[in-house]
Enzyme design. Sequence first.
Site, PDB file in Angstrom:
ATOM      1  N   GLU A   1      34.955  -8.158  22.023  1.00  0.00           N
ATOM      2  CA  GLU A   1      34.454  -7.275  23.075  1.00  0.00           C
ATOM      3  C   GLU A   1      35.229  -7.506  24.375  1.00  0.00           C
ATOM      4  OE1 GLU A   1      30.124  -7.601  22.781  1.00  0.00           O
ATOM      5  OE2 GLU A   1      29.984  -6.827  24.825  1.00  0.00           O
TER       6      GLU A   1
ATOM      7  N   CYS B   1      37.672  -7.866  31.763  1.00  0.00           N
ATOM      8  CA  CYS B   1      37.080  -9.113  31.263  1.00  0.00           C
ATOM      9  C   CYS B   1      37.471  -9.245  29.791  1.00  0.00           C
ATOM     10  CB  CYS B   1      35.559  -9.036  31.425  1.00  0.00           C
ATOM     11  SG  CYS B   1      34.692 -10.406  30.631  1.00  0.00           S
TER      12      CYS B   1
ATOM     13  N   CYS C   1      32.150 -18.429  19.446  1.00  0.00           N
ATOM     14  CA  CYS C   1      32.249 -19.589  20.329  1.00  0.00           C
ATOM     15  C   CYS C   1      31.495 -20.733  19.659  1.00  0.00           C
ATOM     16  CB  CYS C   1      31.604 -19.259  21.674  1.00  0.00           C
ATOM     17  SG  CYS C   1      31.741 -20.585  22.903  1.00  0.00           S
TER      18      CYS C   1
ATOM     19  N   CYS D   1      25.693 -22.796  23.978  1.00  0.00           N
ATOM     20  CA  CYS D   1      24.786 -22.612  25.129  1.00  0.00           C
ATOM     21  C   CYS D   1      23.563 -21.793  24.688  1.00  0.00           C
ATOM     22  CB  CYS D   1      25.502 -21.906  26.279  1.00  0.00           C
ATOM     23  SG  CYS D   1      26.911 -22.820  26.904  1.00  0.00           S
TER      24      CYS D   1
ATOM     25  N   CYS E   1      23.209 -17.795  25.432  1.00  0.00           N
ATOM     26  CA  CYS E   1      24.381 -16.928  25.253  1.00  0.00           C
ATOM     27  C   CYS E   1      24.425 -16.344  23.848  1.00  0.00           C
ATOM     28  CB  CYS E   1      25.639 -17.748  25.526  1.00  0.00           C
ATOM     29  SG  CYS E   1      27.141 -16.804  25.317  1.00  0.00           S
TER      30      CYS E   1
ATOM     31  N   GLU F   1      35.251 -19.912  24.550  1.00  0.00           N
ATOM     32  CA  GLU F   1      35.479 -20.904  25.600  1.00  0.00           C
ATOM     33  C   GLU F   1      36.998 -21.028  25.771  1.00  0.00           C
ATOM     34  OE1 GLU F   1      34.154 -22.764  28.007  1.00  0.00           O
ATOM     35  OE2 GLU F   1      36.169 -23.574  28.201  1.00  0.00           O
TER      36      GLU F   1
ATOM     37  N   SER G   1      36.762 -18.848  33.270  1.00  0.00           N
ATOM     38  CA  SER G   1      35.436 -19.461  33.300  1.00  0.00           C
ATOM     39  C   SER G   1      35.304 -20.458  32.159  1.00  0.00           C
ATOM     40  CB  SER G   1      34.393 -18.350  33.157  1.00  0.00           C
ATOM     41  OG  SER G   1      33.095 -18.895  33.174  1.00  0.00           O
TER      42      SER G   1
ATOM     43  N   SER H   1      30.638 -22.812  34.613  1.00  0.00           N
ATOM     44  CA  SER H   1      29.267 -22.419  34.302  1.00  0.00           C
ATOM     45  C   SER H   1      28.391 -23.651  34.461  1.00  0.00           C
ATOM     46  CB  SER H   1      29.194 -21.893  32.872  1.00  0.00           C
ATOM     47  OG  SER H   1      30.059 -20.789  32.751  1.00  0.00           O
ATOM     48  N   LEU H   2      27.538 -23.631  35.468  1.00  0.00           N
ATOM     49  CA  LEU H   2      26.765 -24.832  35.795  1.00  0.00           C
ATOM     50  C   LEU H   2      25.346 -24.750  35.227  1.00  0.00           C
ATOM     51  CD1 LEU H   2      27.275 -27.470  37.325  1.00  0.00           C
ATOM     52  CD2 LEU H   2      26.386 -26.382  39.370  1.00  0.00           C
ATOM     53  N   HIS H   3      24.582 -23.817  35.721  1.00  0.00           N
ATOM     54  CA  HIS H   3      23.263 -23.450  35.157  1.00  0.00           C
ATOM     55  C   HIS H   3      22.201 -24.547  35.164  1.00  0.00           C
ATOM     56  CE1 HIS H   3      25.589 -20.039  33.987  1.00  0.00           C
ATOM     57  NE2 HIS H   3      25.974 -20.455  32.815  1.00  0.00           N
TER      58      HIS H   3
ATOM     59  N   CYS I   1      26.570 -10.100  27.635  1.00  0.00           N
ATOM     60  CA  CYS I   1      27.838 -10.395  26.993  1.00  0.00           C
ATOM     61  C   CYS I   1      27.641 -10.700  25.511  1.00  0.00           C
ATOM     62  CB  CYS I   1      28.476 -11.620  27.664  1.00  0.00           C
ATOM     63  SG  CYS I   1      27.569 -12.238  29.093  1.00  0.00           S
TER      64      CYS I   1
HETATM   65  N1  SAH Z   1      32.805 -20.004  27.790  1.00  0.00           N
HETATM   66  C1  SAH Z   1      33.024 -19.679  29.153  1.00  0.00           C
HETATM   67  C2  SAH Z   1      33.236 -18.201  29.448  1.00  0.00           C
HETATM   68  C3  SAH Z   1      32.357 -17.187  28.771  1.00  0.00           C
HETATM   69  S1  SAH Z   1      30.809 -16.743  29.389  1.00  0.00           S
HETATM   70  C4  SAH Z   1      31.916 -20.240  30.008  1.00  0.00           C
HETATM   71  O1  SAH Z   1      30.994 -20.818  29.468  1.00  0.00           O
HETATM   72  O2  SAH Z   1      32.003 -20.157  31.225  1.00  0.00           O
HETATM   73  C5  SAH Z   1      30.962 -16.124  31.023  1.00  0.00           C
HETATM   74  C6  SAH Z   1      29.706 -16.428  31.847  1.00  0.00           C
HETATM   75  O3  SAH Z   1      28.553 -15.705  31.367  1.00  0.00           O
HETATM   76  C7  SAH Z   1      29.313 -17.888  31.797  1.00  0.00           C
HETATM   77  O4  SAH Z   1      28.948 -18.323  33.080  1.00  0.00           O
HETATM   78  C8  SAH Z   1      28.118 -17.879  30.890  1.00  0.00           C
HETATM   79  O5  SAH Z   1      27.335 -19.021  31.088  1.00  0.00           O
HETATM   80  C9  SAH Z   1      27.460 -16.573  31.299  1.00  0.00           C
HETATM   81  N2  SAH Z   1      26.473 -16.061  30.347  1.00  0.00           N
HETATM   82  C10 SAH Z   1      26.461 -16.125  29.007  1.00  0.00           C
HETATM   83  N3  SAH Z   1      25.363 -15.552  28.497  1.00  0.00           N
HETATM   84  C11 SAH Z   1      24.650 -15.100  29.546  1.00  0.00           C
HETATM   85  C12 SAH Z   1      23.413 -14.426  29.672  1.00  0.00           C
HETATM   86  N4  SAH Z   1      22.692 -14.103  28.610  1.00  0.00           N
HETATM   87  N5  SAH Z   1      23.001 -14.116  30.913  1.00  0.00           N
HETATM   88  C13 SAH Z   1      23.735 -14.441  32.006  1.00  0.00           C
HETATM   89  N6  SAH Z   1      24.908 -15.081  31.947  1.00  0.00           N
HETATM   90  C14 SAH Z   1      25.354 -15.420  30.733  1.00  0.00           C
END
Ligand code: SAH
Length: 351
Positions: A93, A106, A113, A117, A120, A161, A192, A215-217, A334
């Site tokens: 995608e 993007c 992946c 996470c 995701c 990733e 990212s 990506s911190l979260h 995504c």
């Molecule tokens: N693997 C990389 C890049 C891909 S995801 C990473 O982890 O950064 C790009 C961004 O989208 C990341 O910050 C990821 O945490 C976020 N993301 C993934 N699923 C999501 C969701 N359901 N809602 C909001 N952000 C999400």
Amino acid sequence: MEKVDIKSMDITELQELLQELGEPKFRAKQLFDWLHAKQVDSFAEMTNLSKSLREKLGETAAINGVKIVRRLVSQIDGTRKYLFALSDGAIIESVLMKYEHGNTVCISTQVGCRMGCKFCASTLDGVERGLTAGEMLSQIYAIQKDCGERVHGTVLMGSGEPLDNYNNVVKFLHMVTDPAGMGISPRNISLSTCGLVPKIWTFMEDAPHVTLSISLHGVDDESRSRIMPVNRRYGLSQLIPAAKGYADKTGRRVVFEYALIAGQNASKEDAAKLAALLRGVNCHVNLIPLNPVKERGLAGISREKAHQFAGWLTERGISATVRREMGTDIEGACGQLRRRVLAEGKGGSLQ
Ligand code: SAH
């Protein structure tokens, strides 16, 4: 004999290929120009190369691209989502986002992946493989051709990733910034990562200095490990110094992505802890209201509450904004379009 993947070759590799074919090295520049500036899909179109060379190339090399399987265009802001098929039939995608300062694509860097996470959609079935540099470039070329407008920037934020497909991604970045090809400025590129710390340290030496997004979260190891398994391997005491190292080395502000999840990481106390964690790092926090993924059972918070969270950070001296939502009418989070189409067991028709 398997044909070589010519779209993933840099100038030096093209020179070697031409030498093997008994051709002068300078033709490498012409080839690179056809593949990456003019972006043709066949050797037949390379009219300044002799017919015999074109035939030799056709026998030894393949121009692997991506094929549009489905395209969704937002009626609200012109965002376009694409499902592409790769030459082995895998589906990925990509998204075109139209900003005032230019068009940004993007891209995906892997099929699936393996980072796991919890919020995701891309990681639900694990990873199939990493994309080649040519497959990453092809997503941009195909979208540029399809929309008829120039693409000015790219973000490596689709499926996968990027630092888990390190060599191909570094090569892609060198090729996409090459003025002999697309010539996209590193300022208009963001990568990212979920935080593969040793790779962050080598990335700042190996690749053009793009914006690094992390990506911190989560605000501490306990809360972050709950939703991001990678944190059990590389905790915050390693990740934050690597982020600081990147900012110091490149002179560029690091962006921390922070998806706000109801009941998990969105309280005022979380904001205070986050501000303390990031103090002293040249950074910006990009707040994302979580896009709920059905299989994951996590809920987001309202945009109003996200703005309140941003306020709590800025009050504490940390720059923060809420990410603009784009293309809300065309698909959820995504990776979800890909999953839906794969589940339907088709993907052959262009809509
Ligand atoms: N693997 C990389 C890049 C891909 S995801 C990473 O982890 O950064 C790009 C961004 O989208 C990341 O910050 C990821 O945490 C976020 N993301 C993934 N699923 C999501 C969701 N359901 N809602 C909001 N952000 C999400």
